[in-house]
Design an enzyme around this catalytic site. Sequence first.
Site, PDB file in Angstrom:
ATOM      1  N   LYS A   8      24.313  34.135  40.990  1.00 22.06           N
ATOM      2  CA  LYS A   8      25.487  33.318  40.681  1.00 22.06           C
ATOM      3  C   LYS A   8      26.732  34.077  41.131  1.00 22.06           C
ATOM      4  O   LYS A   8      27.194  35.002  40.471  1.00 22.06           O
ATOM      5  CB  LYS A   8      25.597  33.016  39.178  1.00 22.06           C
ATOM      6  CG  LYS A   8      26.608  31.893  38.928  1.00 22.06           C
ATOM      7  CD  LYS A   8      27.322  31.998  37.618  1.00 22.06           C
ATOM      8  CE  LYS A   8      28.427  32.997  37.575  1.00 22.06           C
ATOM      9  NZ  LYS A   8      29.542  32.774  38.522  1.00 22.06           N
ATOM     10  N   GLU A  62      27.524  46.764  35.719  1.00 20.97           N
ATOM     11  CA  GLU A  62      28.503  47.564  36.478  1.00 20.97           C
ATOM     12  C   GLU A  62      29.863  46.984  36.147  1.00 20.97           C
ATOM     13  O   GLU A  62      30.192  45.884  36.590  1.00 20.97           O
ATOM     14  CB  GLU A  62      28.242  47.454  37.984  1.00 20.97           C
ATOM     15  CG  GLU A  62      26.893  47.972  38.435  1.00 20.97           C
ATOM     16  CD  GLU A  62      26.757  49.472  38.305  1.00 20.97           C
ATOM     17  OE1 GLU A  62      27.792  50.159  38.197  1.00 20.97           O
ATOM     18  OE2 GLU A  62      25.622  49.953  38.280  1.00 20.97           O
ATOM     19  N   CYS A 114      36.611  48.542  41.861  1.00 20.33           N
ATOM     20  CA  CYS A 114      36.374  49.169  40.550  1.00 20.33           C
ATOM     21  C   CYS A 114      36.481  50.684  40.603  1.00 20.33           C
ATOM     22  O   CYS A 114      36.748  51.323  39.599  1.00 20.33           O
ATOM     23  CB  CYS A 114      35.020  48.739  40.007  1.00 20.33           C
ATOM     24  SG  CYS A 114      33.701  49.053  41.178  1.00 20.33           S
TER      25      CYS A 114
HETATM   26  P1  NAD Z   1      34.653  38.742  35.733  1.00 16.21           P
HETATM   27  O1  NAD Z   1      33.937  39.506  34.694  1.00 16.21           O
HETATM   28  O2  NAD Z   1      35.716  37.815  35.328  1.00 16.21           O
HETATM   29  O3  NAD Z   1      33.641  37.893  36.604  1.00 16.21           O
HETATM   30  C1  NAD Z   1      32.505  38.463  37.205  1.00 16.21           C
HETATM   31  C2  NAD Z   1      31.432  37.407  37.317  1.00 16.21           C
HETATM   32  O4  NAD Z   1      31.091  36.997  36.013  1.00 16.21           O
HETATM   33  C3  NAD Z   1      31.845  36.132  38.055  1.00 16.21           C
HETATM   34  O5  NAD Z   1      30.723  35.663  38.768  1.00 16.21           O
HETATM   35  C4  NAD Z   1      32.168  35.176  36.931  1.00 16.21           C
HETATM   36  O6  NAD Z   1      31.944  33.832  37.277  1.00 16.21           O
HETATM   37  C5  NAD Z   1      31.138  35.597  35.919  1.00 16.21           C
HETATM   38  N1  NAD Z   1      31.458  35.248  34.544  1.00 16.21           N
HETATM   39  C6  NAD Z   1      32.655  35.217  33.936  1.00 16.21           C
HETATM   40  N2  NAD Z   1      32.494  34.846  32.649  1.00 16.21           N
HETATM   41  C7  NAD Z   1      31.166  34.662  32.467  1.00 16.21           C
HETATM   42  C8  NAD Z   1      30.355  34.287  31.379  1.00 16.21           C
HETATM   43  N3  NAD Z   1      30.860  34.051  30.188  1.00 16.21           N
HETATM   44  N4  NAD Z   1      29.019  34.190  31.577  1.00 16.21           N
HETATM   45  C9  NAD Z   1      28.483  34.457  32.770  1.00 16.21           C
HETATM   46  N5  NAD Z   1      29.180  34.813  33.835  1.00 16.21           N
HETATM   47  C10 NAD Z   1      30.509  34.925  33.689  1.00 16.21           C
HETATM   48  O7  NAD Z   1      35.182  39.864  36.744  1.00 16.21           O
HETATM   49  P2  NAD Z   1      36.013  39.646  38.073  1.00 16.21           P
HETATM   50  O8  NAD Z   1      37.417  39.395  37.688  1.00 16.21           O
HETATM   51  O9  NAD Z   1      35.341  38.700  38.987  1.00 16.21           O
HETATM   52  O10 NAD Z   1      35.862  41.090  38.744  1.00 16.21           O
HETATM   53  C11 NAD Z   1      36.716  42.120  38.478  1.00 16.21           C
HETATM   54  C12 NAD Z   1      36.111  43.098  37.506  1.00 16.21           C
HETATM   55  O11 NAD Z   1      34.849  43.555  37.982  1.00 16.21           O
HETATM   56  C13 NAD Z   1      36.945  44.349  37.365  1.00 16.21           C
HETATM   57  O12 NAD Z   1      37.028  44.737  36.013  1.00 16.21           O
HETATM   58  C14 NAD Z   1      36.168  45.388  38.147  1.00 16.21           C
HETATM   59  O13 NAD Z   1      36.390  46.710  37.758  1.00 16.21           O
HETATM   60  C15 NAD Z   1      34.787  44.974  37.899  1.00 16.21           C
HETATM   61  N6  NAD Z   1      33.936  45.515  38.953  1.00 16.21           N
HETATM   62  C16 NAD Z   1      33.047  46.484  38.643  1.00 16.21           C
HETATM   63  C17 NAD Z   1      32.257  47.034  39.638  1.00 16.21           C
HETATM   64  C18 NAD Z   1      31.253  48.091  39.348  1.00 16.21           C
HETATM   65  O14 NAD Z   1      30.397  48.304  40.188  1.00 16.21           O
HETATM   66  N7  NAD Z   1      31.303  48.765  38.220  1.00 16.21           N
HETATM   67  C19 NAD Z   1      32.385  46.581  40.941  1.00 16.21           C
HETATM   68  C20 NAD Z   1      33.316  45.595  41.219  1.00 16.21           C
HETATM   69  C21 NAD Z   1      34.084  45.060  40.208  1.00 16.21           C
END
Ligand code: NAD
Length: 479
Positions: free
Chosen positions: A172, A248, A282
């Site tokens: 997803k 992650e 990140c």
């Molecule tokens: P997000 O958590 O808002 O969304 C990530 C994913 O989760 C998306 O596909 C979104 O549709 C889904 N999502 C959101 N709410 C959900 C729910 N309730 N149930 C299931 N899925 C849900 O994050 P974002 O804004 O897309 O990404 C940015 C964040 O990701 C930052 O905090 C960044 O640090 C983190 N990140 C971490 C890594 C790592 O490897 N540690 C890598 C890249 C980004």
Amino acid sequence: MIYGNFIAGEWQLPGASGTFPVHNPATGAVVAEVASATADDVRRAIDGAEAVQPAWAAMPAIERSAIIRRAAAIMVDRIDELASLLVQEQGKPLAQAKGEIMYGVGFLDWFAEEGRRAYGMTIPASVSEKRIIIAKQPIGITVAITPWNFPSVQLLRKLGAALGAGCSMIAKPAELTPLSALEIGRAFEEAGLPKGVLSVVCAPEPYEFTDVIMADPRVRAISFTGSTEVGKILMRASADTMKKVSLELGGQAPTIVFEDADLDAVVVETMASKFRNMGQTCVSVNRIYVHASIADELGARLQAAMSALTVGDGLHELTTVGPLVEPAAIEKVERHVADAISKGAKVLVGGSRSSGLGTDQFFEPTLLIDVDETMQVMQEETFGPVAPLSVFTDEDDVVARANATPFGLSAYIFTRDLNRAIRVSEALEFGTVGINDSTFSAVQAPFGGYKESGLGREGGNMGLEEFMETKFISIGHIR
Ligand code: NAD
């Protein structure tokens, strides 16, 4: 252009739930419409995975490997087209988009081989008639939920490991950037992946997707990359069916520049880490601690390097900094800069939106000095092109400041002193520590976070483990 979802090997055109648009953050134009997956679509993806899972797990690893490698080769053949699409849905400069896809292809190649090395072991038993065998087995049906910042590699890193381990996967992608994931589905379809092993389900309402996935005991593992907030929701929700969870999550990466650092290296590495993907990474340097004796010199050098960056549409050849992904992202960056200035920080470069470039989602590369821990830039993940410089004089004190965060993803130190490099890297509570290196991405190394930055590791030989169960087989004596 209209994309359907890729469900159990079929492309499902939009149904009653219609489509949602994907916008180009540089121009605001609609790049494509994507079918909105329903709860029934998600269930069909799970049914398809269930039907094929035993055969996929039983296929010799070398045959699975060949399919994964074929998909990788298809992606390399299409690199120009895939990179252009990635820029249009996400905004990063074209060269970085190509780099991201090739990095993702590297994970496919790596895990195609690692799957062939899913070794078990035998252990000497305590009774002479017995034998102890430890076997690795694929965990079963898995789910990948990925963010918008690296729409290609975030999925490929999970998918390569899952497929290499013998698992099926339902992906997803983030609703802002689903197109790269759909194209990955197409590459695997053309590579001959059996129907149902991979589904790509685009749900503009992620809660609905999660409800179906979490309630279904057939799904055995969730691999999530995204915010810590959502990671916690998913971890709680997975408890009822006890799914394996790897997370992650967010970071708040410190860089510590000691007085003996090679400043040329500091500038090159920090610029690459800070401005890759407009700072929406990140592991991006979020706060820079510099020894007081070299603070002015480093400030001047970073100021010069940042002034040389070119902000613009990622498809333009000269662009080095593209737009931020959505209005909320640039609003957060503005909030952090305004907060820092109101508490005494000074702006050496940038500080506001760039105008006249298309949308109003472009932000100038920004350098802040006179920064301290009362400011949001030092506490939260800014996820934008802002570099705050804060001064220190004492090693123990700066290590304590670097560790004073709930996050623990990555940290960087610059020094020529080997003893200090070892001492400080061991004291930092982060999953990755770069010593004179802020660009550490490598398919062969385990990547993941301490504390609230996550659970589990991706990449390396440990990446496969997230998708495997360990079975202890005890063989007794037949009398
Ligand atoms: P997000 O958590 O808002 O969304 C990530 C994913 O989760 C998306 O596909 C979104 O549709 C889904 N999502 C959101 N709410 C959900 C729910 N309730 N149930 C299931 N899925 C849900 O994050 P974002 O804004 O897309 O990404 C940015 C964040 O990701 C930052 O905090 C960044 O640090 C983190 N990140 C971490 C890594 C790592 O490897 N540690 C890598 C890249 C980004």
